[in-house]
Motif scaffolding. Structure first.
Motif, mmCIF file in Angstrom:
data_model
loop_
_atom_site.group_PDB
_atom_site.id
_atom_site.type_symbol
_atom_site.label_atom_id
_atom_site.label_comp_id
_atom_site.label_asym_id
_atom_site.label_seq_id
_atom_site.Cartn_x
_atom_site.Cartn_y
_atom_site.Cartn_z
ATOM 1 N N ALA A 14 0.822 -1.218 0.000
ATOM 2 C CA ALA A 14 0.000 0.000 0.000
ATOM 3 C C ALA A 14 0.851 1.261 0.000
ATOM 4 C CB ALA A 14 -0.951 -0.006 1.186
ATOM 5 N N ALA A 15 1.966 1.261 0.713
ATOM 6 C CA ALA A 15 2.824 2.447 0.770
ATOM 7 C C ALA A 15 3.427 2.743 -0.598
ATOM 8 C CB ALA A 15 3.913 2.258 1.811
ATOM 9 N N LYS A 16 3.874 1.711 -1.292
ATOM 10 C CA LYS A 16 4.459 1.892 -2.622
ATOM 11 C C LYS A 16 3.398 2.422 -3.590
ATOM 12 C CE LYS A 16 7.620 -0.969 -4.302
ATOM 13 N NZ LYS A 16 8.298 -2.104 -4.972
ATOM 14 N N LEU A 17 2.191 1.861 -3.525
ATOM 15 C CA LEU A 17 1.092 2.316 -4.379
ATOM 16 C C LEU A 17 0.760 3.776 -4.085
ATOM 17 C CD1 LEU A 17 -1.224 1.752 -6.403
ATOM 18 C CD2 LEU A 17 -2.571 0.949 -4.458
ATOM 19 N N THR A 18 0.626 4.129 -2.824
ATOM 20 C CA THR A 18 0.282 5.494 -2.429
ATOM 21 C C THR A 18 1.349 6.483 -2.889
ATOM 22 O OG1 THR A 18 -0.984 4.712 -0.537
ATOM 23 C CG2 THR A 18 -0.216 6.982 -0.449
ATOM 24 N N ASP A 19 2.604 6.096 -2.790
ATOM 25 C CA ASP A 19 3.705 6.968 -3.190
ATOM 26 C C ASP A 19 3.733 7.191 -4.704
ATOM 27 O OD1 ASP A 19 6.215 8.439 -2.673
ATOM 28 O OD2 ASP A 19 7.118 6.780 -3.792
ATOM 29 N N SER A 20 3.462 6.149 -5.467
ATOM 30 C CA SER A 20 3.576 6.203 -6.919
ATOM 31 C C SER A 20 2.334 6.774 -7.605
ATOM 32 C CB SER A 20 3.848 4.792 -7.454
ATOM 33 O OG SER A 20 4.087 4.815 -8.831
ATOM 34 N N ARG A 21 1.186 6.650 -6.982
ATOM 35 C CA ARG A 21 -0.091 7.011 -7.624
ATOM 36 C C ARG A 21 -0.133 8.435 -8.192
ATOM 37 N NH1 ARG A 21 -5.328 4.594 -5.178
ATOM 38 N NH2 ARG A 21 -4.900 3.051 -6.786
ATOM 39 N N PRO A 22 0.323 9.476 -7.492
ATOM 40 C CA PRO A 22 0.251 10.818 -8.094
ATOM 41 C C PRO A 22 1.048 10.932 -9.398
ATOM 42 C CG PRO A 22 0.610 10.994 -5.730
ATOM 43 C CD PRO A 22 0.772 9.542 -6.090
ATOM 44 N N ASP A 57 0.143 1.149 -32.452
ATOM 45 C CA ASP A 57 0.321 -0.299 -32.504
ATOM 46 C C ASP A 57 0.776 -0.811 -31.132
ATOM 47 O OD1 ASP A 57 3.056 0.433 -32.334
ATOM 48 O OD2 ASP A 57 3.306 0.255 -34.507
ATOM 49 N N ARG A 58 0.968 -2.109 -31.029
ATOM 50 C CA ARG A 58 1.360 -2.730 -29.769
ATOM 51 C C ARG A 58 2.735 -2.233 -29.307
ATOM 52 N NH1 ARG A 58 -0.013 -7.147 -26.261
ATOM 53 N NH2 ARG A 58 1.511 -6.881 -24.606
ATOM 54 N N ALA A 59 3.610 -1.942 -30.241
ATOM 55 C CA ALA A 59 4.934 -1.444 -29.858
ATOM 56 C C ALA A 59 4.820 -0.109 -29.121
ATOM 57 C CB ALA A 59 5.826 -1.311 -31.088
ATOM 58 N N GLU A 60 3.949 0.771 -29.595
ATOM 59 C CA GLU A 60 3.758 2.047 -28.906
ATOM 60 C C GLU A 60 3.157 1.823 -27.524
ATOM 61 O OE1 GLU A 60 1.841 6.517 -29.303
ATOM 62 O OE2 GLU A 60 1.180 4.983 -30.729
ATOM 63 N N LEU A 61 2.175 0.937 -27.434
ATOM 64 C CA LEU A 61 1.582 0.631 -26.130
ATOM 65 C C LEU A 61 2.648 0.112 -25.172
ATOM 66 C CD1 LEU A 61 -0.908 0.301 -24.266
ATOM 67 C CD2 LEU A 61 -1.063 -2.048 -25.158
ATOM 68 N N ASP A 62 3.457 -0.823 -25.620
ATOM 69 C CA ASP A 62 4.511 -1.378 -24.762
ATOM 70 C C ASP A 62 5.472 -0.291 -24.287
ATOM 71 O OD1 ASP A 62 3.400 -3.907 -25.005
ATOM 72 O OD2 ASP A 62 4.833 -4.573 -26.532
ATOM 73 N N ARG A 63 5.814 0.649 -25.156
ATOM 74 C CA ARG A 63 6.703 1.748 -24.772
ATOM 75 C C ARG A 63 6.046 2.628 -23.716
ATOM 76 N NH1 ARG A 63 6.843 6.817 -25.898
ATOM 77 N NH2 ARG A 63 5.424 6.714 -27.651
ATOM 78 N N LEU A 64 4.762 2.955 -23.915
ATOM 79 C CA LEU A 64 4.053 3.793 -22.943
ATOM 80 C C LEU A 64 3.944 3.093 -21.590
ATOM 81 C CD1 LEU A 64 1.214 5.244 -25.190
ATOM 82 C CD2 LEU A 64 3.291 6.409 -24.396
ATOM 83 N N LEU A 65 3.666 1.803 -21.594
ATOM 84 C CA LEU A 65 3.568 1.063 -20.335
ATOM 85 C C LEU A 65 4.926 0.966 -19.644
ATOM 86 C CD1 LEU A 65 1.088 -1.780 -21.347
ATOM 87 C CD2 LEU A 65 0.603 0.282 -19.994
ATOM 88 N N ALA A 66 5.992 0.829 -20.409
ATOM 89 C CA ALA A 66 7.333 0.759 -19.822
ATOM 90 C C ALA A 66 7.713 2.069 -19.136
ATOM 91 C CB ALA A 66 8.359 0.409 -20.894
ATOM 92 N N GLU A 67 7.199 3.190 -19.638
ATOM 93 C CA GLU A 67 7.493 4.509 -19.067
ATOM 94 C C GLU A 67 6.543 4.902 -17.942
ATOM 95 O OE1 GLU A 67 7.369 6.993 -22.541
ATOM 96 O OE2 GLU A 67 9.226 6.154 -23.344
ATOM 97 N N ASP A 68 5.480 4.142 -17.742
ATOM 98 C CA ASP A 68 4.487 4.432 -16.696
ATOM 99 C C ASP A 68 5.147 4.324 -15.316
ATOM 100 O OD1 ASP A 68 2.404 4.148 -14.735
ATOM 101 O OD2 ASP A 68 1.061 3.340 -16.248
ATOM 102 N N PRO A 69 4.927 5.308 -14.440
ATOM 103 C CA PRO A 69 5.499 5.219 -13.095
ATOM 104 C C PRO A 69 5.151 3.928 -12.355
ATOM 105 C CG PRO A 69 4.768 7.441 -13.496
ATOM 106 C CD PRO A 69 4.299 6.619 -14.668
#
Length: 94
Positions: A14-22, A57-69
């Motif tokens: 929960a602490a990690k989630l709370t810290d990363s969520r913003p 495409d899926r490659a763009e999605l994968d890149r966006l997910l990799a950069e997601d906090p």
């Protein structure tokens, strides 16, 4: 352009989630403004979240997910990704 649904299950910290969520929400808000995310939010029990992406495409999605906090911070325990065929209604800027 392709549509994808992404369900992200969170780690049991929960602490990690709370810290990363913003940072995660700011990241998704920028993608909403770019027209790449049509809708996003956590399940009511806060066990996971769900988002609808419209990307080249899926490659763009994968890149966006990799950069997601949630990825960078180790909050995403698992992701279920499906290419989605939008037939009725609209999502975000669709």
């Amino acid at each position: 352009m392709a549509w994808y649904t992404v369900e992200t299950t969170y780690v049991d910290d929960a602490a990690k989630l709370t810290d990363s969520r913003p940072r995660h929400r700011a990241y998704l808000q920028a993608l909403v403004e770019q027209g790449k995310v049509g809708a996003a939010g956590p399940w009511a029990d806060d066990s996971a979240g769900f988002a609808i992406y419209q990307v080249a495409d899926r490659a763009e999605l994968d890149r966006l997910l990799a950069e997601d906090p949630y990825t960078v911070d180790g909050v995403a325990a698992k992701r279920t990704i499906n290419e989605w065929k939008l037939v009725l209604g609209s999502v975000g800027a669709a």
